[in-house]
Enzyme design. Structure first.
Site, PDB file in Angstrom:
ATOM      1  N   CYS A 142      43.310  38.941  37.787  1.00 11.48           N
ATOM      2  CA  CYS A 142      42.568  38.672  36.566  1.00 11.48           C
ATOM      3  C   CYS A 142      43.097  37.438  35.837  1.00 11.48           C
ATOM      4  O   CYS A 142      42.340  36.727  35.177  1.00 11.48           O
ATOM      5  CB  CYS A 142      42.650  39.885  35.660  1.00 11.48           C
ATOM      6  SG  CYS A 142      41.855  41.326  36.386  1.00 11.48           S
TER       7      CYS A 142
ATOM      8  N   ASN B 195      38.250  35.531  42.130  1.00 14.31           N
ATOM      9  CA  ASN B 195      39.023  36.766  42.304  1.00 14.31           C
ATOM     10  C   ASN B 195      38.106  37.948  42.029  1.00 14.31           C
ATOM     11  O   ASN B 195      37.540  38.053  40.948  1.00 14.31           O
ATOM     12  CB  ASN B 195      40.187  36.803  41.314  1.00 14.31           C
ATOM     13  CG  ASN B 195      40.913  38.132  41.338  1.00 14.31           C
ATOM     14  OD1 ASN B 195      41.530  38.479  42.345  1.00 14.31           O
ATOM     15  ND2 ASN B 195      40.828  38.901  40.261  1.00 14.31           N
ATOM     16  N   GLU B 196      37.943  38.798  43.003  1.00 11.90           N
ATOM     17  CA  GLU B 196      37.125  40.005  42.842  1.00 11.90           C
ATOM     18  C   GLU B 196      35.744  39.665  42.301  1.00 11.90           C
ATOM     19  O   GLU B 196      35.261  40.299  41.356  1.00 11.90           O
ATOM     20  CB  GLU B 196      37.846  41.033  41.964  1.00 11.90           C
ATOM     21  CG  GLU B 196      39.152  41.479  42.583  1.00 11.90           C
ATOM     22  CD  GLU B 196      39.774  42.706  41.961  1.00 11.90           C
ATOM     23  OE1 GLU B 196      39.355  43.110  40.875  1.00 11.90           O
ATOM     24  OE2 GLU B 196      40.710  43.253  42.584  1.00 11.90           O
TER      25      GLU B 196
ATOM     26  N   GLU C  61      51.437  37.830  40.048  1.00 14.87           N
ATOM     27  CA  GLU C  61      50.565  37.710  38.877  1.00 14.87           C
ATOM     28  C   GLU C  61      51.377  38.112  37.662  1.00 14.87           C
ATOM     29  O   GLU C  61      52.190  39.037  37.737  1.00 14.87           O
ATOM     30  CB  GLU C  61      49.351  38.638  39.036  1.00 14.87           C
ATOM     31  CG  GLU C  61      48.508  38.697  37.774  1.00 14.87           C
ATOM     32  CD  GLU C  61      47.198  39.458  37.929  1.00 14.87           C
ATOM     33  OE1 GLU C  61      47.155  40.433  38.684  1.00 14.87           O
ATOM     34  OE2 GLU C  61      46.217  39.051  37.268  1.00 14.87           O
TER      35      GLU C  61
HETATM   36  O1  AHR Z   1      46.658  43.794  40.676  1.00 14.44           O
HETATM   37  C1  AHR Z   1      46.191  44.093  39.402  1.00 14.44           C
HETATM   38  C2  AHR Z   1      44.739  43.678  39.180  1.00 14.44           C
HETATM   39  O2  AHR Z   1      43.894  44.396  40.028  1.00 14.44           O
HETATM   40  C3  AHR Z   1      44.406  42.251  39.476  1.00 14.44           C
HETATM   41  O3  AHR Z   1      44.659  41.414  38.405  1.00 14.44           O
HETATM   42  C4  AHR Z   1      42.946  42.284  39.761  1.00 14.44           C
HETATM   43  O4  AHR Z   1      42.551  41.313  40.687  1.00 14.44           O
HETATM   44  C5  AHR Z   1      42.724  43.679  40.274  1.00 14.44           C
HETATM   45  O5  AHR Z   1      41.670  44.290  39.653  1.00 14.44           O
END
Ligand code: AHR
Length: 658
Positions: free
Chosen positions: A261, A387-388, A47
């Site tokens: 994110c 994601n999440e 990321e």
């Molecule tokens: O790994 C860092 C962040 O942690 C990621 O972007 C998110 O998915 C999580 O909250």
């Protein structure tokens, strides 16, 4: 009598303290295979956080190369001069414009308006800040590929020129000049120019553009990349060799991307990551830059094409993550989720992404892939949607989006999110919904917990129903914050290792797992701990990196039965005739260990061990303070003896005599 009692008590205490400690026993039953171990058990997650990609893995040395920079935390957001500085002599005006741009997706460009004998100097300081703080790192004798777009107006085409070179803070030239002039027939149109600059010295540099003469000269998409890079022929440009090597050395089974994110964008929908913004041929000019939720911009120079190529390069299966029509649920975002009608339309974009990876060169998106340089399909087998995320708004959209994927591509496995926490009602509710509605999908769990939580939950997946499959998409052991930085200590790494023995013992349920985050540029810390640290010239790996590497390098194909009478964390796998034995001693005491290995005759095994002071961390000054050490271990008559140091992970490989 009393004296006698005191004496015998002393004798007991003496024996307890001074006699050799009883050896723990680990018994391995190589022929009792429990289940297969997933070949994708250990992977990585890339990321663009901590400047992992732009300013990191991506080899672009020019920061804000197309003058689109925005600053999320500034109410006006526009920050288009970021990393650029201008010097002019009064007879030249340097401005940023956006009418009639090089490409409408990145509308801002730089204009120099020169009066007679005008002169303007524009410099870029790169990702390291100005040259006093790092600048653009160059090395004497090395070549750097320059490209830029210029547009000379009619008057400038006769008399103006642009020269580009590397210079130090004092203005001394650090490379020969690349010179450009307009021409009558090309005046008024954007032209792409390329040159190769060989550095005449080493150190921090500015990329310097001098415009001279008279008339208007427009400049955009200024790029500089070291010639020595991975993927120099990818349309986005390529990646840093040392960092690609560090990823490859993790032996990753898969590579998750782009977030986190980042997959969902910032606080407004217009910033959401759209994979179509990340692909283009022949170069990256049309890729729409968007603000990165972690700061800075996503140039998209590492887009979906380059990501798929990177997967091939490091031997990992791709696991793309697309948003589920919602912005981040953990933040106070401004825009609502897509309506259900919009969600149905958006499903088409996800199908297009799959076509980009898998479609024939005669399909729309497969055709673009072929044009970009990869006529063969990529090996796409998974897609994560969301994601999440959690709750009704998510699951109803997930149903539509995954439904569209399953209908058109039944061979693709969809990955559903169980939310951002390890415990409590949120994840329980998610699992209940998932079991009822998405029982065939892979379930994405994320948790960042205190170090001590991990060993005490090494049995987490023992309790999971054997019919579910988990993708542990993000996890890491977090120690208390010290200043703004959580250290990646040996202790945290060993807590992860203890937990990973539990993952491996349950690899019929946990089929994929990856630590997060992966990369961090020194001085650009958004989040700690991270697996790999780097600056312009150096890389160091944390103890957690070595744990991930050691597990992945000895990930067997089948789990076999093993038992211990001690307090060690362990798992034993086999691949054909080879046994892989992993043992974690998470205590401050050395532990003698006897391993009973029926079926293993006299031989010496390759061993590798990670140990040291539990609070030690690696750093740029001491990159290998904690690093794996190899050793030999003998097995005589089916029995191996070794001493496990306190705070250690030990991995042994023996061959079965079958
Ligand atoms: O790994 C860092 C962040 O942690 C990621 O972007 C998110 O998915 C999580 O909250």
């Amino acid at each position: 009598m009393k004296r006698l009692r005191v004496l015998s008590l002393l004798a007991v205490l003496f024996a307890a303290f001074f006699s050799p400690a009883r050896a723990d026993m680990l018994t391995v039953y190589p022929s009792r295979v429990l289940h297969q171990v997933s070949p994708t058990l250990y992977g990585i997650f890339l990321e663009d956080i901590n400047c992992a990609v732009d300013g990191g893995l991506y080899t672009e040395l020019i920061k804000n190369r197309s003058f689109e920079n925005e600053n999320l935390w500034n109410p006006r957001r526009a920050d288009h001069w970021e990393a650029w500085s201008v010097r002019n002599w009064g007879n030249a005006k340097v401005t940023l414009e956006n009418e009639d741009p090089l490409h409408e997706n990145n509308p801002t460009f730089l204009r120099t308006e020169l009066e007679e004998n005008g002169f303007a100097m524009i410099r870029n300081q790169g990702f390291g800040g100005n040259v006093l703080r790092g600048g653009i790192p160059v090395e004497e004798g090395k070549r750097y590929d320059l490209s830029l777009w210029l547009r000379f107006d009619e008057s400038a085409s006769r008399v103006a020129g642009v020269s580009v070179f590397l210079s130090d803070a004092a203005g001394n030239e650090l490379s020969p000049r690349a010179e450009y002039r307009g021409s009558a027939e090309k005046s008024g149109t954007w032209q792409r120019h390329e040159a190769s600059l060989t550095a005449l010295g080493s150190g921090g540099a500015y990329l310097t553009l001098e415009a001279t003469g008279e008339g208007i000269v427009d400049v955009d998409m200024v790029s500089l990349m070291p010639e020595d890079r991975v993927g120099g022929d990818w349309p986005g440009g390529g990646m840093r060799k040392d960092l690609v090597e560090a990823l490859k050395d993790l032996h990753p089974g898969f590579l998750r991307f782009p977030g986190g994110c980042v997959a969902e964008g910032t606080y407004v929908r217009s910033d959401a990551y759209n994979w179509k913004d990340s692909v283009s041929a022949p170069d990256a000019v049309s890729r729409r830059e968007i603000p990165n939720t972690w700061g800075g911009m996503l140039t998209m120079g590492v887009g979906y094409y380059e990501y798929f190529c990177l997967c091939e390069e490091i031997g990992a299966l791709p696991v793309p993550v697309v948003h589920a029509g919602l912005l981040c649920q953990a933040r106070d975002v401004k825009d609502p989720p897509l309506t259900m009608e919009e969600t149905e339309k958006y499903a088409g974009d996800i199908l297009d992404l799959i076509e980009f990876a898998l479609g024939g060169a005669d399909t729309e998106w497969g055709g673009l892939r072929a044009l970009m340089g990869h006529p063969e399909p990529f090996d796409l087998r998974y897609i994560a949607i969301g994601n999440e995320n959690w709750g009704a708004a998510y699951f109803s959209r997930y149903e539509v989006l995954s439904g569209a994927v399953k209908e058109k591509y039944p061979e693709i496995t969809c990955i559903v999110s169980a939310g951002p926490v390890a415990e409590g009602s949120l994840i329980r509710d998610s699992w209940n919904t998932i079991r009822r509605r998405f029982a065939d999908d892979l379930v994405d769990e994320h948790y960042y917990m205190d170090s001590a939580w991990f060993p005490s939950h090494a049995d987490r997946y023992d309790k999971y129903p054997r019919t579910t499959e988990v993708f542990l998409g993000e996890y890491a052991a977090h120690e208390p914050v010290q200043g703004s930085r959580r250290p990646g200590s040996l202790y945290a790494a060993l807590c992860e290792a203890a937990f990973m023995t539990g993952i491996e013992r349950n690899s019929d349920v946990v089929v994929m797992s990856c630590y997060a985050p992966l990369l961090c540029r020194e001085g650009e810390v958004d989040w700690t701990p991270d697996l790999i640290w780097f600056n312009d010239t150096a890389v160091y790996k944390t103890p957690s990196y070595y744990v991930q590497q050691m597990f992945a390098a000895s990930c067997g194909e089948e789990l076999v039965v093993s038992e211990t009478d001690g307090e060690l964390f362990h798992s034993v796998t086999r691949t054909g005739n080879e046994l892989q034995i992993k043992v974690v001693n998470l205590s401050d005491k050395a532990k003698p260990l006897t391993i009973l290995l029926p079926g293993v005759c006299d031989q010496t095994a390759d061993g590798v061990m990670l140990t040291g002071d539990k609070d030690h961390v690696n750093s740029f000054a001491r990159t290998d303070k904690i690093a794996p050490q190899t050793f030999d271990c003998s097995c005589l008559d089916g029995e191996a003896q070794l001493d496990l140091p306190p705070w250690s992970l030990t991995i042994l490989k023996f061959s079965l005599n079958e």
